[in-house]
Scaffold this active site. Structure first.
Site, PDB file in Angstrom:
ATOM      1  N   ASN A  10       0.404  -0.923  -0.018  1.00 34.60           N
ATOM      2  CA  ASN A  10      -0.050   0.012  -0.085  1.00 34.60           C
ATOM      3  C   ASN A  10       1.036   1.659   0.304  1.00 34.60           C
ATOM      4  OD1 ASN A  10      -2.000   1.937   0.475  1.00 34.60           O
ATOM      5  ND2 ASN A  10      -2.697   1.337   2.568  1.00 34.60           N
ATOM      6  N   LYS A  12       0.026   4.304  -0.334  1.00 39.56           N
ATOM      7  CA  LYS A  12      -0.495   5.643   0.187  1.00 39.56           C
ATOM      8  C   LYS A  12      -0.285   6.484  -0.776  1.00 39.56           C
ATOM      9  CE  LYS A  12      -0.001   3.586   4.967  1.00 39.56           C
ATOM     10  NZ  LYS A  12       0.022   3.491   6.268  1.00 39.56           N
TER      11      LYS A  12
HETATM   12  C1  PEP Z   1      -0.881   0.076   6.287  1.00 36.62           C
HETATM   13  O1  PEP Z   1      -0.652   1.205   6.541  1.00 36.62           O
HETATM   14  O2  PEP Z   1      -0.995  -0.538   5.454  1.00 36.62           O
HETATM   15  C2  PEP Z   1       0.949  -0.332   6.783  1.00 36.62           C
HETATM   16  C3  PEP Z   1       0.443  -1.734   7.122  1.00 36.62           C
HETATM   17  O3  PEP Z   1       1.048   0.789   7.196  1.00 36.62           O
HETATM   18  P1  PEP Z   1       2.887   0.257   7.855  1.00 36.62           P
HETATM   19  O4  PEP Z   1       3.150  -1.117   6.439  1.00 36.62           O
HETATM   20  O5  PEP Z   1       4.079   1.195   6.868  1.00 36.62           O
HETATM   21  O6  PEP Z   1       3.055   0.341   8.971  1.00 36.62           O
END
Ligand code: PEP
Length: 252
Positions: A10, A12
């Protein structure tokens, strides 16, 4: 029950064209260079979908979006429909990520509507659930996950069109993770809730990913848990070598 693991990134709200394309190309090259018995998915921002689709050609990496609207088309300024995602080359979309539940006040009902619309358009969904730190401290983790499964997952979801991602909100982007025993306990409880809602056969086949500060150093332990069927990776998916170093632990 053997479930093929899914390693999902992801991205983002990160990456402009140049950076996104070079990240996707680097991941694609590493995935192509080896035989894998796991599935791959990357979910870049909307603006990168069509250009990244081109660099994923000939690889086994699926393309996904990070959100979708439930309507087919029309007066929904700023939104993207399931058919638009398909048109851009997506086969998946994330739904109900905690950042959307919080930033955009998304309810279980809305998430369920989005999932139904996505499935009707032929898209697969990764439906995200998970408790806040306060809910965890109050001993409500399993209750929250059960409620989110009951409210966000459509009654006719199948193991083919739906993946669940358990992401404790307090673990996202913080470097903190639950213990392996806690992750297994919650995943087993989620599978039980899925079994109650969708039947045992579907629940046993449905993939449940863990997400929240997954990195190369903790991937082996997390991905070896019996009810963990892959990972949803945020920060570490922005570095091709970290993403791949995590994926190595998903193969037999
Ligand atoms: C997410 O937001 O889907 C996630 C898992 O973020 P991170 O791996 O940065 O904690």
């Amino acid at each position: 029950m053997a479930r093929k693991k899914l390693i999902a990134g992801n991205w983002k709200m990160n990456c402009l064209q140049e950076e996104g394309l070079s990240l996707a190309k680097a991941v694609a090259a590493k995935v192509k260079a080896q035989k894998w018995d796991c599935d791959f998915l990357i979910c870049p921002p909307f603006t990168l979908l069509t250009s990244i689709k081109k660099c994923l050609r000939g690889t086994k990496i699926a393309l996904g979006a990070q959100d979708v609207h439930f309507a087919e088309k029309g007066a929904h300024t700023g939104d993207i429909s399931p058919l638009m995602l398909k048109d851009a080359g997506c086969t998946y979309t994330l739904i109900g990520h905690s950042e959307r539940r919080v930033d955009h006040f998304e309810s279980n009902d809305l998430i369920c509507k989005k999932a139904i619309a996505a499935h009707n358009a032929g898209l697969n969904t990764v439906i995200c659930i998970g408790e806040t730190g306060a809910e965890r401290d109050a001993g409500k983790t399993i209750k929250v996950c059960q409620e989110e499964i009951n409210g966000s997952v459509p009654d006719d979801a199948t193991a083919k069109n739906t993946v669940i991602a358990y992401e404790p909100i307090w673990a996202i982007g913080t470097g903190k993770t639950p213990t392996a025993a806690d992750v297994q306990e919650v995943h087993a409880a989620i599978r039980k809730a899925l079994s109650k809602k969708l039947g045992k056969a579907v629940a046993n086949k449905m993939r449940i990913l863990y997400g929240g500060s997954v990195k190369p150093a903790n991937a082996k332990e997390l991905l070896s848990l019996p009810d963990v069927d892959g990972a949803l990776i945020g920060g570490a998916s922005l570095k091709a070598e970290d993403f791949i170093a995590i994926a190595v632990n998903a193969t037999k």
